[in-house]
Design a protein around this motif. Structure first.
Motif, PDB file in Angstrom:
ATOM      1  N   ARG A  51      53.314  16.437  69.824  1.00 57.02           N
ATOM      2  CA  ARG A  51      52.337  15.371  70.100  1.00 57.02           C
ATOM      3  C   ARG A  51      52.875  14.093  69.500  1.00 57.02           C
ATOM      4  NH1 ARG A  51      46.986  16.104  67.420  1.00 57.02           N
ATOM      5  NH2 ARG A  51      46.809  13.942  68.052  1.00 57.02           N
ATOM      6  N   GLN A  56      53.300   5.644  68.376  1.00 59.45           N
ATOM      7  CA  GLN A  56      54.442   6.012  69.223  1.00 59.45           C
ATOM      8  C   GLN A  56      54.041   5.990  70.695  1.00 59.45           C
ATOM      9  OE1 GLN A  56      55.038   9.818  67.353  1.00 59.45           O
ATOM     10  NE2 GLN A  56      56.353   8.995  65.730  1.00 59.45           N
ATOM     11  N   SER A  76      53.620   2.982  56.079  1.00 61.54           N
ATOM     12  CA  SER A  76      54.747   3.864  55.796  1.00 61.54           C
ATOM     13  C   SER A  76      54.394   5.289  56.207  1.00 61.54           C
ATOM     14  CB  SER A  76      55.063   3.817  54.306  1.00 61.54           C
ATOM     15  OG  SER A  76      53.889   4.065  53.587  1.00 61.54           O
ATOM     16  N   GLY A  77      55.384   5.994  56.713  1.00 66.56           N
ATOM     17  CA  GLY A  77      55.171   7.388  57.093  1.00 66.56           C
ATOM     18  C   GLY A  77      54.449   7.576  58.414  1.00 66.56           C
ATOM     19  N   SER A  78      54.293   6.510  59.196  1.00 63.77           N
ATOM     20  CA  SER A  78      53.529   6.662  60.440  1.00 63.77           C
ATOM     21  C   SER A  78      54.424   6.992  61.634  1.00 63.77           C
ATOM     22  CB  SER A  78      52.704   5.398  60.704  1.00 63.77           C
ATOM     23  OG  SER A  78      53.548   4.282  60.777  1.00 63.77           O
ATOM     24  N   GLY A  79      55.698   7.178  61.400  1.00 67.16           N
ATOM     25  CA  GLY A  79      56.575   7.646  62.478  1.00 67.16           C
ATOM     26  C   GLY A  79      57.255   6.551  63.275  1.00 67.16           C
ATOM     27  N   LYS A  80      57.633   5.477  62.608  1.00 61.79           N
ATOM     28  CA  LYS A  80      58.285   4.362  63.324  1.00 61.79           C
ATOM     29  C   LYS A  80      59.711   4.727  63.744  1.00 61.79           C
ATOM     30  CE  LYS A  80      57.333   1.460  59.903  1.00 61.79           C
ATOM     31  NZ  LYS A  80      56.336   2.106  59.076  1.00 61.79           N
ATOM     32  N   THR A  81      60.366   5.573  62.927  1.00 64.31           N
ATOM     33  CA  THR A  81      61.763   5.912  63.257  1.00 64.31           C
ATOM     34  C   THR A  81      61.866   6.495  64.660  1.00 64.31           C
ATOM     35  OG1 THR A  81      62.024   6.474  60.955  1.00 64.31           O
ATOM     36  CG2 THR A  81      63.776   7.161  62.403  1.00 64.31           C
ATOM     37  N   GLU A 176      62.951  -1.823  59.133  1.00 68.20           N
ATOM     38  CA  GLU A 176      62.526  -2.543  57.923  1.00 68.20           C
ATOM     39  C   GLU A 176      62.730  -4.055  58.094  1.00 68.20           C
ATOM     40  OE1 GLU A 176      61.379  -0.526  55.359  1.00 68.20           O
ATOM     41  OE2 GLU A 176      62.077   1.368  56.172  1.00 68.20           O
ATOM     42  N   ASN A 364      62.743   9.335  53.264  1.00 66.10           N
ATOM     43  CA  ASN A 364      61.716  10.326  53.522  1.00 66.10           C
ATOM     44  C   ASN A 364      61.832  11.492  52.564  1.00 66.10           C
ATOM     45  OD1 ASN A 364      59.591  10.938  55.112  1.00 66.10           O
ATOM     46  ND2 ASN A 364      60.785  10.943  57.004  1.00 66.10           N
ATOM     47  N   ARG A 416      55.316   6.304  49.652  1.00 71.17           N
ATOM     48  CA  ARG A 416      56.228   7.449  49.502  1.00 71.17           C
ATOM     49  C   ARG A 416      55.439   8.749  49.403  1.00 71.17           C
ATOM     50  NH1 ARG A 416      59.439   5.868  52.155  1.00 71.17           N
ATOM     51  NH2 ARG A 416      58.236   3.977  52.298  1.00 71.17           N
ATOM     52  N   ARG A 419      53.991  12.478  53.108  1.00 66.94           N
ATOM     53  CA  ARG A 419      54.756  12.236  54.324  1.00 66.94           C
ATOM     54  C   ARG A 419      54.414  13.302  55.363  1.00 66.94           C
ATOM     55  NH1 ARG A 419      57.080   7.286  54.204  1.00 66.94           N
ATOM     56  NH2 ARG A 419      58.835   7.963  55.459  1.00 66.94           N
ATOM     57  N   ALA A 420      54.297  12.848  56.636  1.00 65.76           N
ATOM     58  CA  ALA A 420      53.942  13.778  57.717  1.00 65.76           C
ATOM     59  C   ALA A 420      54.944  14.915  57.757  1.00 65.76           C
ATOM     60  CB  ALA A 420      53.939  13.027  59.037  1.00 65.76           C
TER      61      ALA A 420
HETATM   62  N1  LIG Z   1      54.939  12.742  66.461  1.00 66.50           N
HETATM   63  C1  LIG Z   1      55.238  13.308  65.304  1.00 66.50           C
HETATM   64  N2  LIG Z   1      54.832  14.561  65.012  1.00 66.50           N
HETATM   65  C2  LIG Z   1      55.124  15.133  63.825  1.00 66.50           C
HETATM   66  N3  LIG Z   1      55.838  14.533  62.846  1.00 66.50           N
HETATM   67  C3  LIG Z   1      56.275  13.284  63.063  1.00 66.50           C
HETATM   68  C4  LIG Z   1      55.999  12.614  64.300  1.00 66.50           C
HETATM   69  N4  LIG Z   1      56.574  11.393  64.230  1.00 66.50           N
HETATM   70  C5  LIG Z   1      57.159  11.292  63.020  1.00 66.50           C
HETATM   71  N5  LIG Z   1      56.983  12.433  62.332  1.00 66.50           N
HETATM   72  C6  LIG Z   1      57.456  12.699  60.965  1.00 66.50           C
HETATM   73  O1  LIG Z   1      56.808  11.778  60.091  1.00 66.50           O
HETATM   74  C7  LIG Z   1      57.627  11.499  58.951  1.00 66.50           C
HETATM   75  C8  LIG Z   1      57.641  10.018  58.653  1.00 66.50           C
HETATM   76  O2  LIG Z   1      58.210   9.318  59.710  1.00 66.50           O
HETATM   77  P1  LIG Z   1      59.107   7.989  59.522  1.00 66.50           P
HETATM   78  O3  LIG Z   1      60.115   8.164  58.471  1.00 66.50           O
HETATM   79  O4  LIG Z   1      59.570   7.626  60.872  1.00 66.50           O
HETATM   80  O5  LIG Z   1      58.020   6.988  59.014  1.00 66.50           O
HETATM   81  P2  LIG Z   1      58.085   5.398  58.964  1.00 66.50           P
HETATM   82  O6  LIG Z   1      56.917   4.903  59.725  1.00 66.50           O
HETATM   83  O7  LIG Z   1      59.428   4.926  59.387  1.00 66.50           O
HETATM   84  O8  LIG Z   1      57.827   5.124  57.435  1.00 66.50           O
HETATM   85  P3  LIG Z   1      58.497   4.023  56.418  1.00 66.50           P
HETATM   86  O9  LIG Z   1      57.729   2.747  56.623  1.00 66.50           O
HETATM   87  O10 LIG Z   1      58.230   4.612  55.101  1.00 66.50           O
HETATM   88  O11 LIG Z   1      59.933   3.913  56.764  1.00 66.50           O
HETATM   89  C9  LIG Z   1      58.990  12.090  59.281  1.00 66.50           C
HETATM   90  O12 LIG Z   1      59.148  13.270  58.546  1.00 66.50           O
HETATM   91  C10 LIG Z   1      58.920  12.377  60.754  1.00 66.50           C
HETATM   92  O13 LIG Z   1      59.731  13.465  61.131  1.00 66.50           O
END
Ligand SMILES: Nc1ncnc2c1ncn2[C@@H]1O[C@H](COP(=O)(O)OP(=O)(O)OP(=O)(O)O)[C@@H](O)[C@H]1O
Ligand SMILES: [Mg+2]
Length: 938
Positions: A51, A56, A76-81, A176, A364, A416, A419-420
């Protein structure tokens, strides 16, 4: 388009599209529909992603796969990567073009690179990493589909290899991107964005960022640069964070107790401290109780991990801590040590890390909880406060001030936790030492926060009972209940919420409030318990205003084939975020940027906001002009009745103020507010002095016209038709990635040394080191004095342990090298060595440009010495014979084996006899020497 308009708290008319993802209706697209490419879906499913997070999904719905540029601001940690990853893979599959994935730190680049390789290389996608320190093999990079690259490397690629890369990129992801607002690296990133926008052609730009207060402004700026960018904002975090401000005057006990609790529940914890020393001290304390939370398997893993460090770093303090599942992490660690600590934490072998801000951004790690030991960066006396807007009084009326962690850094640290994929809830603990501090933290770092009288569900007050032995209690979670519509009173009554430390009578610790961010902004929990509180962020500013940075940008802007006119230069600066933010104030940008000479009126316009704020804080401030002559003006500022500061603006000795901050004067930006007030006062009350003041300011600020500076020093040349172009020297300077002023300084030093004629090797090497030291001093780097000891070790083949271990015998140092008092770490030396090699390389290139050949040779010698820690004479042995290092090389040399040939022809028994090296090893060394010769011949 779900939401058009202004983000709360922002001004101005937005030109771009703004999508508030939190207000978006859930889409009816299923996973297969939203990611149509089966190959991508399969990889995601294998990673357990079935999902998408709302942010995203929103990115895809707003054109991520169709080359739409966008800025994504979410916690942070919301899955931007993953957003960046999906854009990158699509660009490759759809043949939109190559991908540049820009990251701020080498560690982060490596993490992303590994992720791309692991998941996407099996699909035939070629990924390269570019994080080296200088010259890069562009050809290798250009064969890749995706390049994970640091900002600086991308910048230098653009400066030196534009012809090769123009038109080849389809998407540029800037992770970033909020770093653009940071003082040290922001200006170059800002300029990089402008130049890539102009030079790389039609590129999709994806900016990923933690939250800041003015995302709309950044998006509007990108839109003005021609990117038609969409802004996606979300405040929701997939893993909620719970904040607890803990009042304690016994940090150690309190933090230990918190961590104990987390570890016992099977969680892991990061503790952020403000110094290396504190991080180490705390880790040692915590290790006292953590070891019992171990079993045999875990113990064996810890032993292995600790051994990895011990093997390479005999003097490391880490191994005994790792045995107990604890570690520290800061910039002083070697890369190997850092890797081991991060690996241990990721694989749940190490359960708690005490760190400085090295672990605060982007990485992460599976931490359920984060503890912030000190929200103050440092404390200082009022006399040292240069910009009052950035400092706060420790207690009202006090002369002691503190500088807090910036809001955005604070929330990066908090982020920090939780984390998901690792935890379902994150806990953040912030230590406060008094009620006043607690209140300050709440008001400064959070908004929309209301504290309510602490009550149990049965109506009784429930401030936690402190346990005097630990300073912290394990009772049920603190519950805050809203009392009536208006919220009721805030304070838990003394005695009900706190229990004192019997020995001192001072309350030791109380949980002040637990507040949850769950995206349900300001709404009470179903159970009627918790109240929400939103983080407060700082706006992103442009840092493109410092003298060196401006001059560098000016030089870069002249680096066009046919030269540029003053108008063109102006146009470049008009495109900056710096100018974008200034526009309302009608600031004369060309004066500010040093294209024309600054006047005292320009100066006052530029600093007016700071002066207004100062006067608001000191409404009864008075200014007296003391002396006026053509060479100097002086005066006194009385902010308070019994406080005064004397300022002098003088042609000969520049600007001085008794507050001490004249030391930092650097172009327009570094003057203290006392000097600014004096200038304003003179203009207001003695307008006839304006011409004198103009001359004095220009002379004393060093605020010559920057263009004149570059012309006078042959970095820029004048062409016909009022155009300017970068000279050969100027082009060398831009490709070396150094500031123009530094380049001029190096040139002067090199020419001076050259004028002294050829000297013995050891003297030349010292002279070169002296130049590098002068560069470091000019940059105000105080740690480096001691680090030059390291350079001396490398040059003289001394073992490094001598510098690291204070109990070891002192070395004989050449005059001028002082061991210094600050403790040094292996990581400091490793970083310094890289830096040193970079500067030696620069000196070498400059020497060859200036045709001072003997200095070019000396640079090569110095480079070898620093790189391999050996003198020149044993170089052939060490470089060409496998198994021969610094020590064996010297033993062989002393015994008369001076070339590879000598070694090859040696008899092992004789070699053993003459050198003392075991015969078996002598045989191996001889074989290795023969092998090299064969290779050479082949
Ligand atoms: N759709 C998804 N379902 C499950 N896990 C996810 C999903 N998208 C991202 N994740 C997981 O969420 C975690 C955090 O994601 P990510 O590092 O991309 O956060 P970020 O928004 O870049 O945070 P930061 O601002 O700290 O860099 C990672 O472990 C990633 O694998
Ligand atoms: Mg990220």
């Amino acid at each position: 388009m779900e939401h058009l308009g202004r983000f709360p708290g922002e001004h101005g008319n937005s030109q771009g599209r703004i999508i508030n993802v939190d207000e978006m209706a859930p889409g009816d697209w299923n996973f297969d529909a939203i990611i149509p490419d089966g190959r991508i879906r399969a990889v995601l499913k294998r990673r357990g992603i079935t999902r998408l997070q709302p942010i995203q999904e929103a990115a895809i719905r707003h054109g991520l796969f169709f080359r739409k540029s966008m800025l994504v601001f979410s916690p942070s940690g919301s899955g931007k990567t993953l957003i960046g990853e999906l854009a990158a893979i699509t660009s490759v599959f759809q043949r939109y073009g190559k991908v540049a994935y820009l990251v701020p730190l080498k560690a982060l680049a490596t993490e992303k690179y590994k992720q791309f390789v692991k998941y996407w290389s099996p699909l035939g996608i070629k990924v390269e990493l570019s994080i080296g320190d200088y010259d890069m093999p562009v050809r290798d990079l250009l064969n890749a589909d995706i390049i994970v690259i640091t900002y600086e490397k991308m910048d230098s690629m653009l400066r030196s290899h534009l012809d090769h890369i123009q038109g080849s990129f389809g998407v540029m992801i800037i992770d970033e991107i909020h770093i653009m607002g940071e003082e040290s690296r922001g200006p170059r990133l800002e300029s990089l964005i402008i130049r890539t926008s102009r030079m790389l052609g039609d590129v999709q730009v994806i900016g990923l960022s933690a939250t800041v207060a003015n995302p709309v402004q950044l998006n509007d700026w990108l839109t003005e640069l021609g990117h038609d960018s969409t802004l996606l904002i979300s405040t929701k975090r997939p893993v909620p964070l719970q904040y607890t401000i803990v009042k304690s005057n016994k940090d150690l006990v309190t933090i230990s107790t918190i961590i104990k609790e987390i570890l016992q529940e099977g969680g892991q914890c990061l503790v952020f401290t403000r110094s290396r020393k504190r991080a180490e001290h705390l880790a040692k304390q915590l290790s006292r109780f953590s070891s019992h939370l171990s079993n045999r398997v875990l113990h064996n893993k810890r032993v292995q991990l600790a051994f990895k460090i011990k093997r390479n770093q005999k003097l490391s303090d880490l191994p005994p801590l790792i045995f107990r599942g604890v570690a520290f992490h800061h910039a002083g660690l070697s890369t190997g040590e850092r890797d081991v600590v991060e690996y241990g934490f990721r694989h749940r072998i190490i359960h708690a890390i005490c760190c400085t801000t090295t672990l605060s951004a982007g990485i992460n790690l599976p931490a359920r909880a984060v503890v912030l030991q000190d929200f103050k960066r440092y404390t200082t006396f009022v006399d040292n406060v240069d910009d009052e807007s950035k400092f706060h009084q420790v207690i009202p009326g006090s002369r002691v001030y503190f500088k807090p962690l910036p809001r955005n850094t604070f929330h990066q640290i908090m982020g920090r936790a939780g984390r998901a994929g690792h935890d379902t809830m994150g806990s953040c603990y912030i230590i406060a030492r008094s009620s006043a501090e607690e209140k300050w933290i709440r008001e400064y770092y959070f908004k929309d926060a209301r504290r309510f009288k602490a009550k149990r569900k049965d109506g009784r007050c429930t401030g936690k009972k402190g346990d005097p032995s630990t300073g912290y209690s394990h009772e049920e979670p603190f519950v805050a209940i809203m009392k009536g519509e208006t919220g009721g009173c805030l304070e838990s009554k003394p005695g009900e919420g706190e229990q004192g430390d019997a020995s001192t009578g001072i309350p030791v610790a109380t949980t002040i409030g637990t507040l949850t961010i769950n995206g349900e902004n300001g709404i009470l929990d179903e159970k009627g318990g918790l109240t929400s509180m939103m983080p407060r962020y700082d706006p992103m500013e442009s840092m493109l205003r410092e003298r060196d940075v401006l001059m560098e940008q000016l030089l870069l802007s002249t680096n066009e084939q046919d030269g540029v006119s003053k108008d063109d230069i102006n146009k470049f600066f008009k495109q900056t975020f710096f100018n974008f933010l200034l526009e309302d104030k009608h600031t004369p940008i060309d004066a500010l940027l040093g294209i024309k000479k600054v006047t005292s009126r320009d100066f006052i316009k530029y600093v007016s906001a700071g002066i207004d704020a100062y006067l608001a804080r000191h409404p009864s401030a008075r200014v007296e002009i003391a002396k006026v002559s053509t060479g100097m003006i002086s005066g006194t500022i009385y902010p308070l009745q019994h406080t005064s500061f004397d300022c002098i603006i003088s042609k000969g000795s520049g600007i001085q103020c008794t507050c001490g901050n004249h030391k930092h004067v650097n172009g327009l930006d570094g003057t203290c507010q006392h000097v600014q007030l004096l200038v304003k006062h003179i203009l207001d009350t003695r307008p006839s002095l304006e011409p004198t003041l103009d001359v004095l300011l220009q002379a004393s600020l060093g605020q010559d016209c920057y263009l004149d500076y570059l012309l006078a020093r042959d970095l820029v040349t004048r062409k016909a038709g009022g155009r300017y172009t970068c000279s050969k020297f100027g082009r060398l300077v831009t490709s070396l990635y150094i500031y123009p002023r530094t380049a001029v300084m190096i040139r002067e030093h090199l020419l001076e040394v050259a004028a002294g004629g050829d000297k013995p090797e050891s003297e030349q090497v010292l002279q070169l080191l002296g130049i590098i030291r002068a560069i470091f001093k000019d940059g105000g780097r105080d740690r480096d004095g001691a680090l030059f000891l390291g350079a001396w070790c490398w040059i003289e083949e001394e073992p490094m342990d001598v510098v690291l271990d204070p109990s070891a015998a002192a070395m004989t140092l050449p005059a001028g090298l002082d061991p210094g008092k600050k403790p040094l770490y292996p990581g400091d030396f490793a970083n310094f060595r890289k830096e040193l090699l970079r500067w030696i390389h620069i000196l070498g290139r400059m020497a060859s440009f200036l045709h001072v050949d003997f200095l070019g040779d000396a640079c090569m010698i110095l480079e070898t010495r620093v790189k391999y820690g050996i003198r020149h004479d044993i170089m052939p042995l060490v470089l060409h014979i496998k198994g021969v290092g610094r020590i064996r090389g010297r033993m062989l040399y002393r015994a008369g084996y001076r070339s590879v040939d000598d070694v090859r022809q040696a008899n092992p028994a004789v070699m053993h006899e003459r050198t003392g090296i075991p015969q078996q090893i002598c045989e191996q060394v001889i074989a290795a020497a023969s092998h090299w010769q064969q290779e050479d011949a082949g």
